[in-house]
Design a protein around this motif. Structure first.
Motif, PDB file in Angstrom:
ATOM      1  N   SER A   8       0.841  -1.211   0.000  1.00  0.00           N
ATOM      2  CA  SER A   8       0.000   0.000   0.000  1.00  0.00           C
ATOM      3  C   SER A   8       0.869   1.251   0.000  1.00  0.00           C
ATOM      4  O   SER A   8       2.055   1.198   0.316  1.00  0.00           O
ATOM      5  CB  SER A   8      -0.917   0.002   1.220  1.00  0.00           C
ATOM      6  N   HIS A   9       0.239   2.375  -0.366  1.00  0.00           N
ATOM      7  CA  HIS A   9       0.979   3.639  -0.504  1.00  0.00           C
ATOM      8  C   HIS A   9       0.326   4.778   0.268  1.00  0.00           C
ATOM      9  O   HIS A   9      -0.895   4.809   0.440  1.00  0.00           O
ATOM     10  CB  HIS A   9       1.070   4.042  -1.983  1.00  0.00           C
ATOM     11  N   SER A  10       1.161   5.739   0.679  1.00  0.00           N
ATOM     12  CA  SER A  10       0.686   6.938   1.374  1.00  0.00           C
ATOM     13  C   SER A  10       1.252   8.166   0.664  1.00  0.00           C
ATOM     14  O   SER A  10       1.961   8.039  -0.341  1.00  0.00           O
ATOM     15  CB  SER A  10       1.166   6.923   2.825  1.00  0.00           C
ATOM     16  N   SER A  13       4.782   8.659  -0.767  1.00  0.00           N
ATOM     17  CA  SER A  13       5.173   8.475  -2.177  1.00  0.00           C
ATOM     18  C   SER A  13       4.037   9.020  -3.036  1.00  0.00           C
ATOM     19  O   SER A  13       3.755  10.207  -2.963  1.00  0.00           O
ATOM     20  CB  SER A  13       5.545   7.024  -2.498  1.00  0.00           C
ATOM     21  N   ASP A  14       3.352   8.165  -3.794  1.00  0.00           N
ATOM     22  CA  ASP A  14       2.324   8.701  -4.679  1.00  0.00           C
ATOM     23  C   ASP A  14       0.902   8.318  -4.279  1.00  0.00           C
ATOM     24  O   ASP A  14      -0.018   8.372  -5.080  1.00  0.00           O
ATOM     25  CB  ASP A  14       2.616   8.327  -6.145  1.00  0.00           C
ATOM     26  N   GLY A  15       0.724   7.952  -3.010  1.00  0.00           N
ATOM     27  CA  GLY A  15      -0.631   7.726  -2.506  1.00  0.00           C
ATOM     28  C   GLY A  15      -1.254   9.056  -2.125  1.00  0.00           C
ATOM     29  O   GLY A  15      -0.566  10.080  -2.090  1.00  0.00           O
ATOM     30  N   ASP A  38       5.764   2.337   0.486  1.00  0.00           N
ATOM     31  CA  ASP A  38       5.888   3.487  -0.410  1.00  0.00           C
ATOM     32  C   ASP A  38       7.057   3.291  -1.377  1.00  0.00           C
ATOM     33  O   ASP A  38       8.030   2.605  -1.076  1.00  0.00           O
ATOM     34  CB  ASP A  38       6.064   4.775   0.410  1.00  0.00           C
ATOM     35  N   HIS A  39       6.936   3.947  -2.545  1.00  0.00           N
ATOM     36  CA  HIS A  39       7.994   3.843  -3.557  1.00  0.00           C
ATOM     37  C   HIS A  39       9.283   4.499  -3.062  1.00  0.00           C
ATOM     38  O   HIS A  39       9.294   5.695  -2.728  1.00  0.00           O
ATOM     39  CB  HIS A  39       7.591   4.592  -4.839  1.00  0.00           C
ATOM     40  N   ASP A  40      10.354   3.743  -3.041  1.00  0.00           N
ATOM     41  CA  ASP A  40      11.714   4.274  -2.846  1.00  0.00           C
ATOM     42  C   ASP A  40      11.885   5.142  -1.595  1.00  0.00           C
ATOM     43  O   ASP A  40      12.730   6.049  -1.583  1.00  0.00           O
ATOM     44  CB  ASP A  40      12.158   5.071  -4.098  1.00  0.00           C
ATOM     45  N   PHE A 249      -3.000  -0.328  -2.882  1.00  0.00           N
ATOM     46  CA  PHE A 249      -3.899   0.819  -2.686  1.00  0.00           C
ATOM     47  C   PHE A 249      -3.098   2.122  -2.765  1.00  0.00           C
ATOM     48  O   PHE A 249      -2.033   2.251  -2.170  1.00  0.00           O
ATOM     49  CB  PHE A 249      -4.569   0.700  -1.310  1.00  0.00           C
ATOM     50  N   HIS A 250      -3.646   3.098  -3.524  1.00  0.00           N
ATOM     51  CA  HIS A 250      -3.042   4.427  -3.600  1.00  0.00           C
ATOM     52  C   HIS A 250      -3.970   5.517  -3.092  1.00  0.00           C
ATOM     53  O   HIS A 250      -3.507   6.468  -2.467  1.00  0.00           O
ATOM     54  CB  HIS A 250      -2.649   4.778  -5.042  1.00  0.00           C
ATOM     55  N   SER A 251      -5.270   5.407  -3.423  1.00  0.00           N
ATOM     56  CA  SER A 251      -6.152   6.508  -3.028  1.00  0.00           C
ATOM     57  C   SER A 251      -7.610   6.088  -3.060  1.00  0.00           C
ATOM     58  O   SER A 251      -7.999   5.221  -3.848  1.00  0.00           O
ATOM     59  CB  SER A 251      -5.931   7.703  -3.959  1.00  0.00           C
TER      60      SER A 251
HETATM   61 MN    MN Z   1       2.461   4.296  -7.263  1.00  0.00          MN
END
Ligand code: MN
Ligand code: AMP
Ligand code: MN
Ligand code: MN
Length: 282
Positions: A8-10, A13-15, A38-40, A249-251
């Motif tokens: 999952s992302h927040s 990064s790009d969430g 999160d990415h990187d 999940f991003h958003s």
């Molecule tokens: Mn992404």
């Protein structure tokens, strides 16, 4: 049954949710074990961990590392990483630096296509630490160049389109190594999305295992055909890789991917969490 969502992302990064809002939403959706990946970067982990404290949710420290293998961008998820590990953090920082250079180039290309100010415009949507294509997409939608993020990707940010710049990310072996050096498990993320032939995917798996990778994301949050899950399960089993599952999940606006809403993992698979039960207090 325990609900695992291991991807999952927040906004780190790009969430689009803060790490605490992500944790709250995961709890509402019935997730028991959530990995923030999160990415990187791992900047969201401390807030997510604090939000999960004194709740029934177990938070796994994770990351999704960008890598290049055979000319293709692939993503490697790392779980249960020590976020204070220097080698990991140096590696992630080098990926974020590559992102800045790539973003400048994307902006130059967009300017040539008649869209000025994209670097600053994208930055407005990004945390200070990570700049990605989604941030450009938000800027382009805001300025009426496309009607949705998906539309921007189609028209601007993919191969042969005006704002496309190929990323030159970490070598696969390095990406895996940063994760394992930090005590984590390395997993090939969303393998079906690379559109590789089964033969090429097997070659990727061989190189990945040689580097120390142990997992394969068999179940993903996007609409997956049951046949695809079966195929990925077979590949994982043949290669003796642990199987992972995550919504990516991003958003909340993207309503076809929800936290915890995942197909069941085939019974033939060996779940990745059997490799880390000691780290979790379930
Ligand atoms: Mn992404
Ligand atoms: P980047 O790592 O900056 O190249 O961006 C990759 C991210 O872009 C992915 O993790 C997704 O969040 C997003 N993305 C990629 N393709 C699409 C698409 N077709 N529609 C919406 N988002 C996408
Ligand atoms: Mn990914
Ligand atoms: Mn992801």
């Amino acid at each position: 049954m325990i609900c695992y969502d291991l991807h999952s992302h927040s906004i780190a990064s790009d969430g689009s949710l803060s790490p605490s809002d992500l944790v709250s939403r995961a709890i509402e959706q019935g997730v028991d074990v959530l990995a923030l990946t999160d990415h990187d970067g791992t900047e969201g982990i401390i807030e997510a961990r604090a939000a999960a404290k004194n709740t029934l949710l177990s938070l796994i420290s994770g990351v999704e590392v960008s890598a290049t293998w055979g000319g293709t961008t692939i993503h490697i998820v790392g779980l249960n990483i020590d976020i204070d590990n220097l080698k990991l953090q140096q590696g992630l920082k080098s990926m974020r630096d590559i992102r800045v250079g790539r973003a400048e180039e994307i902006a130059r290309k967009l300017e040539k296509a008649g869209i000025p100010g994209a670097f600053e415009g994208a930055q407005k949507y990004a945390s200070e630490i990570m700049l990605g294509r989604v941030h450009f997409a938000k800027f382009l939608v805001e300025h009426g160049h496309a009607k949705s993020i998906a539309d921007v990707f189609k028209r601007y940010l993919v191969r042969n389109k005006p704002g496309y710049v190929a990323g030159h990310w970490a070598d696969l072996a390095d990406a895996v190594n940063w994760i394992t050096s930090a005590g984590g498990q390395a997993i090939i993320a969303h393998p079906a999305r690379y559109k590789m032939t089964a033969t090429k995917l097997r070659r990727l798996i061989t190189d990945f295992k040689t580097a120390g990778g142990i997992g394969f994301e068999v179940v993903s949050g996007r609409q997956q055909h049951p046949e695809e899950i079966k195929k990925l399960a077979r590949l994982a089993n043949d290669a003796e890789l642990f199987a992972s599952c995550g919504s990516d999940f991003h958003s909340p606006e993207n309503n076809w991917v929800e936290l915890g809403r995942l197909s069941q993992m085939p019974e033939s698979c060996t779940p990745i969490w059997t490799s880390f039960t000691e780290q979790l207090s379930l």
